[in-house]
Design a protein around this motif. Structure first.
Motif, PDB file in Angstrom:
ATOM      1  N   ARG A  68      12.083  -0.296   2.307  1.00 45.15           N
ATOM      2  CA  ARG A  68      11.215   0.256   1.266  1.00 45.15           C
ATOM      3  C   ARG A  68      10.177   1.185   1.907  1.00 45.15           C
ATOM      4  O   ARG A  68       9.913   1.086   3.101  1.00 45.15           O
ATOM      5  N   PRO A  69       9.550   2.042   1.123  1.00 50.97           N
ATOM      6  CA  PRO A  69       8.624   3.030   1.694  1.00 50.97           C
ATOM      7  C   PRO A  69       7.415   2.400   2.401  1.00 50.97           C
ATOM      8  O   PRO A  69       6.692   1.581   1.811  1.00 50.97           O
ATOM      9  N   LEU A  70       7.214   2.799   3.630  1.00 50.69           N
ATOM     10  CA  LEU A  70       6.064   2.332   4.399  1.00 50.69           C
ATOM     11  C   LEU A  70       4.757   2.787   3.754  1.00 50.69           C
ATOM     12  O   LEU A  70       3.765   2.068   3.785  1.00 50.69           O
ATOM     13  N   ARG A  71       4.768   3.961   3.146  1.00 49.58           N
ATOM     14  CA  ARG A  71       3.561   4.459   2.467  1.00 49.58           C
ATOM     15  C   ARG A  71       3.097   3.478   1.398  1.00 49.58           C
ATOM     16  O   ARG A  71       1.906   3.235   1.242  1.00 49.58           O
ATOM     17  N   LEU A  72       4.044   2.903   0.646  1.00 45.27           N
ATOM     18  CA  LEU A  72       3.673   1.961  -0.410  1.00 45.27           C
ATOM     19  C   LEU A  72       3.140   0.666   0.195  1.00 45.27           C
ATOM     20  O   LEU A  72       2.174   0.095  -0.307  1.00 45.27           O
ATOM     21  N   TRP A  73       3.745   0.199   1.281  1.00 43.64           N
ATOM     22  CA  TRP A  73       3.255  -1.014   1.956  1.00 43.64           C
ATOM     23  C   TRP A  73       1.798  -0.830   2.376  1.00 43.64           C
ATOM     24  O   TRP A  73       0.943  -1.656   2.069  1.00 43.64           O
ATOM     25  N   VAL A  74       1.528   0.257   3.066  1.00 46.05           N
ATOM     26  CA  VAL A  74       0.179   0.514   3.573  1.00 46.05           C
ATOM     27  C   VAL A  74      -0.790   0.714   2.415  1.00 46.05           C
ATOM     28  O   VAL A  74      -1.906   0.188   2.426  1.00 46.05           O
ATOM     29  N   ALA A  75      -0.363   1.438   1.392  1.00 40.89           N
ATOM     30  CA  ALA A  75      -1.234   1.691   0.237  1.00 40.89           C
ATOM     31  C   ALA A  75      -1.656   0.390  -0.431  1.00 40.89           C
ATOM     32  O   ALA A  75      -2.833   0.197  -0.749  1.00 40.89           O
ATOM     33  N   ARG A  76      -0.727  -0.514  -0.618  1.00 40.00           N
ATOM     34  CA  ARG A  76      -1.098  -1.750  -1.312  1.00 40.00           C
ATOM     35  C   ARG A  76      -1.961  -2.642  -0.439  1.00 40.00           C
ATOM     36  O   ARG A  76      -2.764  -3.411  -0.944  1.00 40.00           O
ATOM     37  N   ARG A  77      -1.829  -2.574   0.878  1.00 38.65           N
ATOM     38  CA  ARG A  77      -2.674  -3.366   1.767  1.00 38.65           C
ATOM     39  C   ARG A  77      -4.138  -2.929   1.641  1.00 38.65           C
ATOM     40  O   ARG A  77      -5.042  -3.753   1.706  1.00 38.65           O
ATOM     41  N   LEU A  78      -4.378  -1.639   1.455  1.00 39.60           N
ATOM     42  CA  LEU A  78      -5.743  -1.172   1.255  1.00 39.60           C
ATOM     43  C   LEU A  78      -6.201  -1.383  -0.181  1.00 39.60           C
ATOM     44  O   LEU A  78      -7.349  -1.723  -0.434  1.00 39.60           O
ATOM     45  N   TYR A  79      -5.300  -1.190  -1.110  1.00 37.04           N
ATOM     46  CA  TYR A  79      -5.620  -1.323  -2.531  1.00 37.04           C
ATOM     47  C   TYR A  79      -6.063  -2.740  -2.890  1.00 37.04           C
ATOM     48  O   TYR A  79      -6.983  -2.926  -3.686  1.00 37.04           O
ATOM     49  N   ASP A  80      -5.413  -3.730  -2.298  1.00 37.37           N
ATOM     50  CA  ASP A  80      -5.644  -5.128  -2.674  1.00 37.37           C
ATOM     51  C   ASP A  80      -7.105  -5.554  -2.623  1.00 37.37           C
ATOM     52  O   ASP A  80      -7.541  -6.357  -3.437  1.00 37.37           O
ATOM     53  N   TYR A  81      -7.840  -5.051  -1.666  1.00 30.84           N
ATOM     54  CA  TYR A  81      -9.214  -5.528  -1.466  1.00 30.84           C
ATOM     55  C   TYR A  81     -10.261  -4.427  -1.630  1.00 30.84           C
ATOM     56  O   TYR A  81     -11.397  -4.580  -1.201  1.00 30.84           O
ATOM     57  N   ARG A  82      -9.928  -3.362  -2.307  1.00 30.49           N
ATOM     58  CA  ARG A  82     -10.878  -2.244  -2.450  1.00 30.49           C
ATOM     59  C   ARG A  82     -12.123  -2.629  -3.229  1.00 30.49           C
ATOM     60  O   ARG A  82     -13.165  -2.011  -3.092  1.00 30.49           O
ATOM     61  N   HIS A  83     -12.029  -3.674  -4.042  1.00 33.16           N
ATOM     62  CA  HIS A  83     -13.184  -4.134  -4.813  1.00 33.16           C
ATOM     63  C   HIS A  83     -14.305  -4.658  -3.906  1.00 33.16           C
ATOM     64  O   HIS A  83     -15.451  -4.754  -4.334  1.00 33.16           O
ATOM     65  N   LEU A  84     -13.987  -4.982  -2.656  1.00 31.08           N
ATOM     66  CA  LEU A  84     -15.012  -5.516  -1.752  1.00 31.08           C
ATOM     67  C   LEU A  84     -16.115  -4.497  -1.463  1.00 31.08           C
ATOM     68  O   LEU A  84     -17.242  -4.874  -1.184  1.00 31.08           O
ATOM     69  N   GLU A 140       1.640  -5.993 -14.049  1.00 35.66           N
ATOM     70  CA  GLU A 140       1.160  -7.245 -13.465  1.00 35.66           C
ATOM     71  C   GLU A 140       0.393  -7.018 -12.170  1.00 35.66           C
ATOM     72  O   GLU A 140      -0.003  -7.983 -11.523  1.00 35.66           O
ATOM     73  N   TRP A 141       0.187  -5.780 -11.773  1.00 37.24           N
ATOM     74  CA  TRP A 141      -0.411  -5.520 -10.475  1.00 37.24           C
ATOM     75  C   TRP A 141      -1.862  -5.080 -10.617  1.00 37.24           C
ATOM     76  O   TRP A 141      -2.208  -4.320 -11.500  1.00 37.24           O
ATOM     77  N   GLY A 142      -2.707  -5.566  -9.724  1.00 37.82           N
ATOM     78  CA  GLY A 142      -4.092  -5.154  -9.702  1.00 37.82           C
ATOM     79  C   GLY A 142      -4.721  -5.662  -8.416  1.00 37.82           C
ATOM     80  O   GLY A 142      -4.102  -6.413  -7.657  1.00 37.82           O
ATOM     81  N   PRO A 143      -5.956  -5.286  -8.139  1.00 40.05           N
ATOM     82  CA  PRO A 143      -6.615  -5.747  -6.934  1.00 40.05           C
ATOM     83  C   PRO A 143      -6.855  -7.244  -6.977  1.00 40.05           C
ATOM     84  O   PRO A 143      -6.885  -7.854  -8.043  1.00 40.05           O
ATOM     85  N   LEU A 144      -7.031  -7.839  -5.824  1.00 37.38           N
ATOM     86  CA  LEU A 144      -7.253  -9.279  -5.715  1.00 37.38           C
ATOM     87  C   LEU A 144      -8.732  -9.567  -5.894  1.00 37.38           C
ATOM     88  O   LEU A 144      -9.418 -10.023  -4.996  1.00 37.38           O
ATOM     89  N   ASP A 145      -9.223  -9.326  -7.096  1.00 38.31           N
ATOM     90  CA  ASP A 145     -10.638  -9.410  -7.409  1.00 38.31           C
ATOM     91  C   ASP A 145     -10.893 -10.654  -8.259  1.00 38.31           C
ATOM     92  O   ASP A 145     -10.390 -10.747  -9.379  1.00 38.31           O
ATOM     93  N   ARG A 146     -11.681 -11.577  -7.757  1.00 38.06           N
ATOM     94  CA  ARG A 146     -11.949 -12.825  -8.489  1.00 38.06           C
ATOM     95  C   ARG A 146     -12.918 -12.647  -9.643  1.00 38.06           C
ATOM     96  O   ARG A 146     -13.064 -13.527 -10.467  1.00 38.06           O
ATOM     97  N   ARG A 147     -13.645 -11.543  -9.654  1.00 38.87           N
ATOM     98  CA  ARG A 147     -14.676 -11.362 -10.669  1.00 38.87           C
ATOM     99  C   ARG A 147     -14.111 -11.171 -12.073  1.00 38.87           C
ATOM    100  O   ARG A 147     -14.822 -11.315 -13.029  1.00 38.87           O
ATOM    101  N   GLY A 148     -12.827 -10.775 -12.172  1.00 36.98           N
ATOM    102  CA  GLY A 148     -12.202 -10.447 -13.465  1.00 36.98           C
ATOM    103  C   GLY A 148     -12.192 -11.566 -14.387  1.00 36.98           C
ATOM    104  O   GLY A 148     -12.414 -11.670 -15.508  1.00 36.98           O
TER     105      GLY A 148
END
Length: 148
Positions: A68-84, A140-148
């Protein structure tokens, strides 16, 4: 002074080099996270307990990802915690480090020691990550943000 990664492709290029010890961390930066001896700690937000390393997220590509695309892997790794960035306040940024996982934190995140700062991640690269994740159209996808 740390260099800055300006694009998602620059970060993907770094990951493509095969360094299994690359992590992304959201904080004020290595000048705050590392003490004079290069030791790194962070605190559990719920209990305040000092953890044996800094919480970070691995950029290592897991074997199950396949071709699968490496760009998508890297993008989601940064996306997951951007709320921090917003949660932790002014000056918090994403930065890349090399390190050694020493334990797991209360959210099962890697705790990292023996840290060598690599680069800051520019907002332009983060916006590319957000666009790429949004283009997947997953309800079903979004950041791993507990505040929601």
């Amino acid at each position: 002074m740390l260099p800055t990664i300006s694009t998602l492709d620059e970060l993907v290029g770094l990951v493509e080099q095969g360094d299994a010890d690359l992590y992304v961390r959201w904080s004020l930066g290595p000048h705050t996270d590392l003490d004079g001896d290069g030791r790194a700690t962070s605190r559990d937000a719920l209990t305040g307990i000092e953890l044996p390393g800094v919480s970070a997220n691995s950029l290592r590509v897991e074997p199950w990802w396949g071709d699968r695309p490496l760009r998508l892997w890297v993008a989601r790794r940064l996306y997951d915690y951007r709320h921090l960035r917003d949660l932790r306040g002014p000056g918090v940024r994403a930065w890349i480090l090399r390190g050694r996982e020493c334990s797991r934190g209360p959210d099962n995140e890697p705790l990292v020691q023996d840290i060598h700062p690599v680069a800051w991640v520019d907002d332009a690269a983060l916006h590319e990550c957000e666009r790429l994740v949004a283009e997947q159209h997953s309800p079903e996808w979004g950041p791993l943000d507990r505040r929601g």
